[in-house]
Structure formats: structure tokens, C-alpha cells
Write an enzyme that holds these catalytic residues in place. Sequence first.
Site, PDB file in Angstrom:
ATOM      1  N   HIS A  72     -40.394  40.986  27.501  1.00 43.71           N
ATOM      2  CA  HIS A  72     -39.693  41.937  26.622  1.00 43.71           C
ATOM      3  C   HIS A  72     -40.361  41.881  25.253  1.00 43.71           C
ATOM      4  CE1 HIS A  72     -36.307  43.323  24.081  1.00 43.71           C
ATOM      5  NE2 HIS A  72     -35.811  43.878  25.167  1.00 43.71           N
ATOM      6  N   ASP A  76     -37.233  32.524  27.363  1.00 44.95           N
ATOM      7  CA  ASP A  76     -36.364  33.654  27.043  1.00 44.95           C
ATOM      8  C   ASP A  76     -35.345  33.747  28.177  1.00 44.95           C
ATOM      9  OD1 ASP A  76     -35.139  36.090  26.878  1.00 44.95           O
ATOM     10  OD2 ASP A  76     -36.966  37.248  26.547  1.00 44.95           O
ATOM     11  N   GLN A  85     -32.054  37.303  30.367  1.00 45.36           N
ATOM     12  CA  GLN A  85     -31.675  37.912  31.657  1.00 45.36           C
ATOM     13  C   GLN A  85     -31.336  36.876  32.717  1.00 45.36           C
ATOM     14  OE1 GLN A  85     -31.047  41.019  32.027  1.00 45.36           O
ATOM     15  NE2 GLN A  85     -32.085  41.960  30.281  1.00 45.36           N
ATOM     16  N   LYS A 128     -24.876  40.022  26.743  1.00 44.81           N
ATOM     17  CA  LYS A 128     -25.318  40.258  28.124  1.00 44.81           C
ATOM     18  C   LYS A 128     -24.549  39.382  29.106  1.00 44.81           C
ATOM     19  CE  LYS A 128     -30.093  41.382  26.836  1.00 44.81           C
ATOM     20  NZ  LYS A 128     -30.194  42.838  26.884  1.00 44.81           N
ATOM     21  N   CYS A 167     -38.256  48.242  26.700  1.00 42.41           N
ATOM     22  CA  CYS A 167     -38.786  47.280  25.706  1.00 42.41           C
ATOM     23  C   CYS A 167     -39.814  46.352  26.344  1.00 42.41           C
ATOM     24  CB  CYS A 167     -37.671  46.469  25.052  1.00 42.41           C
ATOM     25  SG  CYS A 167     -36.460  47.472  24.236  1.00 42.41           S
TER      26      CYS A 167
HETATM   27  N1  7TS Z   1     -35.478  39.278  26.328  1.00 36.59           N
HETATM   28  C1  7TS Z   1     -35.197  39.927  27.469  1.00 36.59           C
HETATM   29  C2  7TS Z   1     -35.804  39.466  28.756  1.00 36.59           C
HETATM   30  C3  7TS Z   1     -34.335  41.013  27.424  1.00 36.59           C
HETATM   31  O1  7TS Z   1     -34.061  41.664  28.552  1.00 36.59           O
HETATM   32  C4  7TS Z   1     -33.764  41.423  26.192  1.00 36.59           C
HETATM   33  C5  7TS Z   1     -32.893  42.635  26.071  1.00 36.59           C
HETATM   34  C6  7TS Z   1     -34.087  40.680  25.035  1.00 36.59           C
HETATM   35  C7  7TS Z   1     -34.945  39.621  25.157  1.00 36.59           C
HETATM   36  C8  7TS Z   1     -33.512  41.003  23.705  1.00 36.59           C
HETATM   37  O2  7TS Z   1     -32.147  40.744  23.674  1.00 36.59           O
HETATM   38  P1  7TS Z   1     -31.255  41.170  22.427  1.00 36.59           P
HETATM   39  O3  7TS Z   1     -29.871  40.839  22.845  1.00 36.59           O
HETATM   40  O4  7TS Z   1     -31.714  40.371  21.266  1.00 36.59           O
HETATM   41  O5  7TS Z   1     -31.472  42.646  22.236  1.00 36.59           O
HETATM   42  N2  7TS Z   1     -33.096  43.573  27.078  1.00 36.59           N
HETATM   43  C9  7TS Z   1     -32.630  44.834  27.111  1.00 36.59           C
HETATM   44  C10 7TS Z   1     -32.881  45.655  28.195  1.00 36.59           C
HETATM   45  O6  7TS Z   1     -33.507  45.337  29.175  1.00 36.59           O
HETATM   46  N3  7TS Z   1     -32.282  46.835  27.967  1.00 36.59           N
HETATM   47  O7  7TS Z   1     -31.695  46.804  26.771  1.00 36.59           O
HETATM   48  C11 7TS Z   1     -31.890  45.555  26.227  1.00 36.59           C
END
Ligand code: 7TS
Length: 407
Positions: free
Chosen positions: A118, A196, A199, A222, A362
Site C-alpha cells: 500500500h 504493515d 489488513q 478496519k 492505493c
Molecule cells: N496498509 C494497508 C495494507 C492498507 O490496506 C491500508 C488501507 C493502509 C496501510 C492504510 O491504512 P489507514 O487506516 O492509515 O488509511 N487500505 C485501504 C484500502 O485498501 N482501501 O481503502 C483503504
Amino acid sequence: MLNIKKDFPILDQAVNDEPLVYLDNAATTQKPIAVLDTMRDYYTTDNANVHRGVHTLAERATASYEASREKVRAFIHAASTREILFTKGTTQSLNWVAQFARQLLKPGDEIVISILEHHSNLVPWQQAAEATGALLKFAPLTADKTKLDMDALKALITDKTKFVSIAQASNVLGTVNPVKDIAKLAHENGAYLVVDGAQSTPHMAIDVEDFDADFFAFSGHKMLGPTGIGVLYAKEELLNQLEPIEFGGEMIDFVYEDHSTWTELPWKFEAGTPNIAGAITLGTAIDYLNQIGMDKIQQHEAELIHYVLPKLQDIPGITVYGPQDSAEHTGVLAFNIDGLHPHDVATALDMEGIAVRAGHHCAQPLIRQIAPDMEACARASFYLYNTLEDCDKLVESLIKTKEFFGL
Ligand code: 7TS
């Protein structure tokens, strides 16, 4: 199979005159009543700033905030709450790690990430490399483009490598990377492993001590919690060596005109008034997940994918990305339909009440490799409240969409 939709009031609504089917859980998840109640109760009865007041509300707010840190610690099996830093989310957590890295990197050092990351686990490393003269290297996908190429990753990690930063679960391919093996490779070469967990943490039992991550990042929203709260785990010995990223109130011990000293872990890294309500409410989300059990949640999602993946694969003209065997696939299904832009797919599904995401997710470098024509794909992502009926509705609606466009 789990049957818990009733705990999530938002799911009980019609969208475009159809019952809502929410399949955008990789972007963010819905909140159970218990989580909504905690947010409301906190502001209704306990709201105060933490760590500074001696009055009763301040003590209650502080106790709940710190109790939540303990819930997070136990949830990811960290050794100590001194290793649990509250952040805004995965993105901020990873930015902090890349800032810490600037304190350790020298010109010529190498950072190894993968092509499936990401942007949150890519752009901060580009910036850190630029600032320090370090080199950023990308581990590729396997030849069939379904998962991370572990042999290539292994070859990239050498004694020049100082940081390896990898997603435990991909937000597009629906794969899980073997972080325990990757930690071993990193440590054998004297590098730190950053994971990370955005997910993975919502979907499977996490044990940071078992897989020996040096840093581990995830987001509350999430995993049934509110937006604006996340976590950075880091080993205590590392946090002791590192300088804070942000400065101000809460994080100091003594302040003089010409210098200041820092308070203890973990507060030395939490400058300013934190997201108190968010942290406390994340604690309730963790309680809710624990009551069901992470193994049961993982099993539930596996059953959904086992049911729906072959049905999707049977639709002519559809390409589902990532592993083709449902046993290897998490609850993230990214796909394209020949002749249709994924935005049209998502719009058509929305007309049927189904929420999916379309775009580059992303992860532009990954999308360019797996879907070079469209540079985008649609994605249905499942969670513990989804049902086999949701799967059927998705499949029926995709078939209907193809018919509508004459495909
Ligand atoms: N890393 C991964 C693997 C992610 O899927 C996401 C967000 C992030 C980091 C960033 O997370 P945040 O909470 O700081 O935004 N992924 C997604 C997605 O797949 N669709 O919308 C957000």
C-alpha cells in the site's frame, strides 16, 4: 457460520431500494452497537483530558485510556504496554517508523519493501531514502503475479539491508506473507522488520512476539473501531534508543528554557492530547472481536471465500487477482470484467445495494503489474458480518451487470 448482522445497525438499511450488502471492509469496517455505545458513554459520563488532572473524571478517562492500551497489548501479544503507541492509524504509524529510520540510516544502506505494498508502506520509505541517501529496493511478485516472490525477497536482503517493511496481508491480492520467515531473514542480516498489519490484524490472531516483528502497525477502523485511532507496536529496546517524532505536552519530563527531558515509554512518543475516545472505543472493538474469537472470524471468512471464489471464477470474462485456490485467499477479492471499467462495475453494483471499491486501491505499482490495461480493478472485501446470501447477491449482480452492458 457467524450470524451477527443484527449487532451492526448500519447494515439494516436499503441502498437504491435494495438491502445494503457491504463489501468494502478492506477500506473500513462497520461498528457494532457495543462500540457505538462506548463512544457515546465516554462523552456522556467520563470525558476529561488524560494524565494531567487529579479530578475524578480525569482519573476515569486516564484509567480507561490505559486499560485500552492493555487490551491492545494482549490482542497482539506484545510483552509490555510500554511497546504500544497510539497513533491516528496505520499510515501515521508507518510514517513514524520511516522517521525513526532516518535516525538509523546512513548513505548506502538499503531498505527492502515489496511491489505489493500500500502507498502508506511505500511513499514514507521513498522519503526516508531520499533524506538519508539510502537505497529503496522492491521485492517482486512471482511470475504468475499472484503473490510475493519469497526467493527474490531472500536474494534482496543482504548485510546492507537495514529495514525490511512488508504487509502481512495484501489489500489487493488477498495473500498472506510469511512474516515469521521474513523476520528471520531480516534478523540474520542485521536488519529490522517492519510489518504493515492493516489488513491482517482485523482478520487473524496476531502474535508479534512469535513472529518477532520489530515494528507492527495497524488501524482501529478496519477492525470495528472508530476512525482516527491506530497503533504502532515497537520493541521496547528499540523505543528506548529512538528520539520522539513529535514534541510538546504530555511527552516531557522537565522543560527548561534551553532544553527538555522526555517522560517514560510509551508516553514519550504521544505528544499532545491523544484521541482518548478513539482509544477507549478501540478497546471495546477488541473485546467484541475477542468474544467471538479471531480463529472463528478467520474460519468464517475462509468459508465465505471458499463459497464465492469458484462462483466468481465461473463467470465468463472475469479475472480474479491473487491466488486462484480459495484456501490461499483472504477475504479480499480484487477482479476485473473484460470490456468494463471497474468504476462502471462498482456503480452498477451500487445500484443493487452492493458496496465495493474500484480504483488503484492505493497500490499503483502493484496494479500496473496485475492490471496493466485498466490500471484499476474492482474489489469485494468480506468481514465477520457478511453472509453466504451476500455472496450470492454479488454473483447474481455481476451476471446481471454483464447482461446489462451486453457482454
Ligand atoms: N496498509 C494497508 C495494507 C492498507 O490496506 C491500508 C488501507 C493502509 C496501510 C492504510 O491504512 P489507514 O487506516 O492509515 O488509511 N487500505 C485501504 C484500502 O485498501 N482501501 O481503502 C483503504
